[in-house]
Design an enzyme around this catalytic site. Structure first.
Site, short mmCIF file in Angstrom:
data_model
loop_
_atom_site.label_atom_id
_atom_site.label_comp_id
_atom_site.label_asym_id
_atom_site.label_seq_id
_atom_site.Cartn_x
_atom_site.Cartn_y
_atom_site.Cartn_z
NE ARG A 181 -6.76 -10.33 4.60
CZ ARG A 181 -7.68 -9.49 4.16
NH1 ARG A 181 -7.57 -8.20 4.30
NH2 ARG A 181 -8.79 -9.95 3.60
CG HIS B 4 -8.08 -7.41 0.12
ND1 HIS B 4 -6.98 -8.04 0.63
CD2 HIS B 4 -8.12 -6.19 0.70
CE1 HIS B 4 -6.37 -7.25 1.49
NE2 HIS B 4 -7.04 -6.11 1.55
CG HIS C 24 -9.76 -2.20 1.49
ND1 HIS C 24 -10.08 -2.69 2.74
CD2 HIS C 24 -8.47 -2.54 1.29
CE1 HIS C 24 -9.01 -3.28 3.27
NE2 HIS C 24 -8.01 -3.20 2.40
CE1 TYR D 21 -2.16 -6.73 3.63
CE2 TYR D 21 -2.97 -6.41 1.39
CZ TYR D 21 -3.15 -6.31 2.76
OH TYR D 21 -4.32 -5.80 3.26
CE1 TYR E 137 -4.31 -1.42 0.75
CE2 TYR E 137 -2.96 -3.03 1.89
CZ TYR E 137 -4.16 -2.66 1.33
OH TYR E 137 -5.22 -3.53 1.35
#
Lengths: 193, 265
Positions: free
Chosen positions: B181, B184, B186, B171, B132
């Protein structure tokens, strides 16, 4: 037709560059004659401030009017849109600049609708921050009177000495905030007390 | 039994131990559902295999509220708020972002089947390396100077939305040892009532990490979990340009009493 809603998932820790935006916490300018600060801290079950929570408020104006004006993401400095978004800081504190909401009807005590998101919180939580008022006004309110008396205080903001409104959120513990659920909005807590 | 370590960054347990916790909760859920119990259509707020939920879920039942005036409306958004360019995450910088270009499209409807038109859809995600653009994300994967990973759009007249973006990667995180995870995106959505407000995540079909991911598995019901997985749609893919995914989002039902003329359009 009845469709099953899409499940919610946590906002995660890395929303900070995506959801907060310039002016999100200011529903009015600080110089507005009715400006008031609504602020507080979000605490976890150990009483430790939560550094990665996000709050939204949605409210009527001073006269109880509900805005349907666009402009919530790009504040023009004039339009009251009734909506605000603020991330907590590194010590779990949030702050909004707004006006005190008016009552939307007879017997309805004025309140801010508050939504809480956080890492670890799988679905948003709704609560209300009522304006502190004389006890008879609060006692008449339909929702407040339905809440057990010993938990009612968690829904009422505190008037601070500087005139601001204090409203802390506790996910758990002796002061656990009363969180609300509405018809048509399924939420599953898992095991509870 | 030893007290659970509530530090979400402890990375103390093995994947096998987390898997066993998930299997036990899912097994209990299936048994009670098969015995005629409630079908859980949403994630559990208290899902211990996801360690961050331990100290952050309400421990008391949620209090029933009948929505009052302010709760029956939602903030309004328009093109004053959102530029149409914000729906394309691949054109926000001077160069091309690295990764598989995808279009994610679908409809936002409510539990009564009504299109949710003209409402804000926000999304954010990791880049093609699983990182991110956030200073607290210190996972040692490369940042992409041409990809921030934030998009916004307004739904169209039939509730449709479309984002052009880069497929995110899985990640690591510190929920347990070797925790990853599932990839995905959000999503943040509003409905016509504020009570329809939702933040959720879209996943990609066939992800091998699904079974291992306590956040995805916090939804105890398989049919409900499947609602978060997009479908590969070749009609959304474009020659020499992008692959395509389709994902429809159903908000809860409206609590408002709709006037007849509102239902017609």
């Amino acid at each position: 037709m009845r469709l099953t809603p899409t499940p919610a998932q946590t906002v995660g820790p890395f929303f900070g560059y995506a959801l907060p935006y310039a002016g999100g916490e200011a529903l009015v300018d600080r110089s507005h004659p009715g400006a008031v600060r609504l602020h507080g801290t979000v605490y976890d079950g150990d009483g430790v401030p939560v550094p990665d929570a996000l709050l939204e408020i949605w409210q009527p104006d001073e006269h109880g009017g509900i805005s349907q004006q666009p402009g919530s993401l790009h504040r023009d400095g004039y339009t009251f849109t009734g909506w605000g978004r603020a991330a907590v800081d590194g010590v779990g504190h949030y702050s909004f600049t707004t006006v005190e909401p008016g009552s939307t009807g007879d017997g309805v005590a004025p309140y801010f609708l508050v939504t809480v998101f956080a890492r670890g919180l799988m679905d948003r939580l709704f609560t209300r921050a009522y304006l502190p008022a004389d006890p008879s006004t609060l006692e008449q309110d339909r929702l407040l009177s339905s809440v057990p008396a010993d938990r009612r205080q968690t829904l009422i903001a505190t008037r601070e000495p500087d005139g601001s409104l204090g409203f802390d959120i506790h996910f758990q513990g002796a002061q656990e905030t009363v969180f609300l659920t509405y018809p048509n909005t399924p939420q599953f807590t898992g095991p509870v007390e | 039994m030893a007290e659970k370590n509530t530090n979400p960054d402890a990375a103390a347990l093995s994947q096998a131990e987390i898997d066993a916790e998930i299997a036990a909760i899912h097994g209990e859920y299936r048994a009670q559902r098969d015995a005629g119990g409630q079908v859980e259509t949403n994630a559990r707020l208290n899902f211990p295999p996801y360690r961050s939920s331990l100290l952050r879920h309400p421990t008391k039942s949620l209090h029933h509220a009948d929505p009052e005036d302010i709760e029956l409306y939602s903030p309004a958004f328009g093109h004053r708020d959102v530029s149409p360019l914000e729906a394309d995450l691949t054109i926000q910088h001077n160069g091309e972002p690295i990764g598989e270009r995808i279009i994610v499209t679908g409809r936002v409807i409510d539990g009564d089947g009504r299109a949710v038109a003209g409402q804000l859809v926000e999304m954010w995600q990791a880049n093609a390396a699983g990182r991110y653009m956030h200073k607290r994300d210190q996972h040692p994967a490369p940042l992409d100077p041409n990809f921030t990973g934030v998009g916004r759009t307004l739904t169209g007249p039939n509730g449709e939305y479309s984002f052009t973006t880069i497929k995110p990667a899985p990640y690591p995180w510190k929920n347990h040892n070797n925790a990853w995870r599932s990839a995905h995106i959000h999503f943040s959505l509003f409905g016509t009532d504020f009570t329809q407000r939702i933040v959720t995540q879209m996943y990609f079909p066939g992800d091998p990490i699904f079974a291992l991911d306590p956040i995805y598995q916090s939804i105890t019901d398989q049919a409900a979990r499947d609602r978060l997985v997009a479908t590969y749609d070749h009609s959304v893919s474009q020659h020499e340009w992008n692959t395509g995914y389709r994902w429809d989002i159903v908000l809860s039902g409206s609590n408002r009493t709709w006037a007849e003329q509102e239902e017609e359009h």
